[in-house]
Enzyme design. Structure first.
Site, PDB file in Angstrom:
ATOM      1  N   SER A   1       0.890  -1.091   0.039  1.00 51.25           N
ATOM      2  CA  SER A   1      -0.106  -0.043  -0.041  1.00 51.25           C
ATOM      3  C   SER A   1       0.848   1.315  -0.070  1.00 51.25           C
ATOM      4  CB  SER A   1      -1.034  -0.035   1.193  1.00 51.25           C
ATOM      5  OG  SER A   1      -0.202   0.070   2.301  1.00 51.25           O
ATOM      6  N   GLU A   2       2.030   1.308   0.715  1.00 48.20           N
ATOM      7  CA  GLU A   2       2.950   2.463   0.653  1.00 48.20           C
ATOM      8  C   GLU A   2       4.525   1.837   0.665  1.00 48.20           C
ATOM      9  OE1 GLU A   2       1.893   5.579   0.272  1.00 48.20           O
ATOM     10  OE2 GLU A   2      -0.241   5.467   0.761  1.00 48.20           O
ATOM     11  N   THR A   3       5.202   2.480   0.128  1.00 51.25           N
ATOM     12  CA  THR A   3       6.786   2.410   0.245  1.00 51.25           C
ATOM     13  C   THR A   3       7.282   3.575   0.479  1.00 51.25           C
ATOM     14  OG1 THR A   3       6.688   0.499  -1.419  1.00 51.25           O
ATOM     15  CG2 THR A   3       8.908   1.800  -1.028  1.00 51.25           C
TER      16      THR A   3
END
Length: 272
Positions: free
Chosen positions: A45-47
């Protein structure tokens, strides 16, 4: 370069929300296209990408976040994951200041191994329930609130915890109803025994994330929403996704403190 996957807002692996974390040795970010390609490859979902800043300034590290499809202005769980990596590697201890698109954010390591994040409180504005939202969610909506520029979500209140847990939304239809996503929430059914005060689920199909497991930034809107109703500034929210996670919130006027744990589950090498 070392790249890690950290489960945030949990104290055990394979729960909470996984984030990629890449600490850069340079004094600037690589080009945006490369950052996006890495985030797309990670498919989380996020890096988060961070590089150190010169001493003596307003912040210690520069921080950016990318979903598999786009950059976002604010992210809680990947900030927590980054703070966890900084502490576990010895790159930083105590309180760390991050320069991000949404302003200066701080994280403070606690003695129990958790971290407290200091984020801007979302300015809530009640609005009429948009046409089509209830149909897209598959549930009646009691109230709707705009959450302001940093997160850009539509927060909707539902009847009860069971309704939130049972949602099977039409994510394609949800895209039309917010700048970023939909936060669905309700009061906890039995807070005295469950250990949490409210529940939520978050859907971000326009960012390539049909459902986010645990969304720290959403709690900057959930905290003022539920603090006003429950008349307490210290609350705990459960994000009732399949992975699930707890976020302790503390409302401090225009700032909201978010507290949770993190666990590193993958530590590898980025070759490209």
């Amino acid at each position: 370069m070392r790249i890690r996957i950290v489960d945030a807002f949990t104290d055990r692996p394979f729960a909470g929300n996984p984030a990629g974390v890449l600490l850069l040795d340079s004094d600037a970010f690589p080009d945006d296209a490369w950052l996006q390609r890495v985030a797309t490859e990670m498919n989380l979902s996020e890096t988060a990408f961070a590089h150190p800043l010169p001493p003596g300034g307003d912040a210690d590290w520069a921080l950016r976040w990318f979903t598999p499809a786009a950059e976002v202005a604010m992210c809680g769980h990947a900030t927590l994951a980054t703070a966890h990596v900084l502490r576990s590697t010895g790159a930083a201890t105590g309180t760390v200041r991050f320069a991000a698109l949404c302003g200066i954010l701080t994280t403070t390591a606690r003695d129990d191994g958790t971290f407290t994040l200091d984020f801007p409180t979302a300015p809530l504005t009640e609005i009429p329930v948009p046409d089509g939202v209830a149909d897209a969610l598959g549930a009646d909506v009691l109230s709707a609130h705009d959450t302001g520029p940093h997160i850009g979500d539509l927060l909707v209140e539902l009847a009860d915890e069971r309704t939130v847990r049972a949602l099977t939304p039409d994510c394609t239809a949800l895209v039309a109803h917010s700048r970023r996503g939909i936060i669905a929430t309700a009061a906890a059914e039995d807070p005295s025994s469950s250990g949490y005060d409210f529940v939520s689920r978050c859907f971000f199909p326009q960012l390539g994330i049909d459902e986010d497991p645990v969304t720290g930034s959403a709690h900057t809107a959930l905290a003022p929403f539920w603090s006003a109703r429950l008349r307490r500034d210290e609350l705990t929210g459960l994000q009732a996704s399949a992975r699930s996670g707890l976020v302790a919130t503390s409302l401090r006027g225009d700032r909201t403190l978010l507290t949770g744990g993190a666990v590193t589950v993958v530590d590898g090498e980025l070759l490209a």
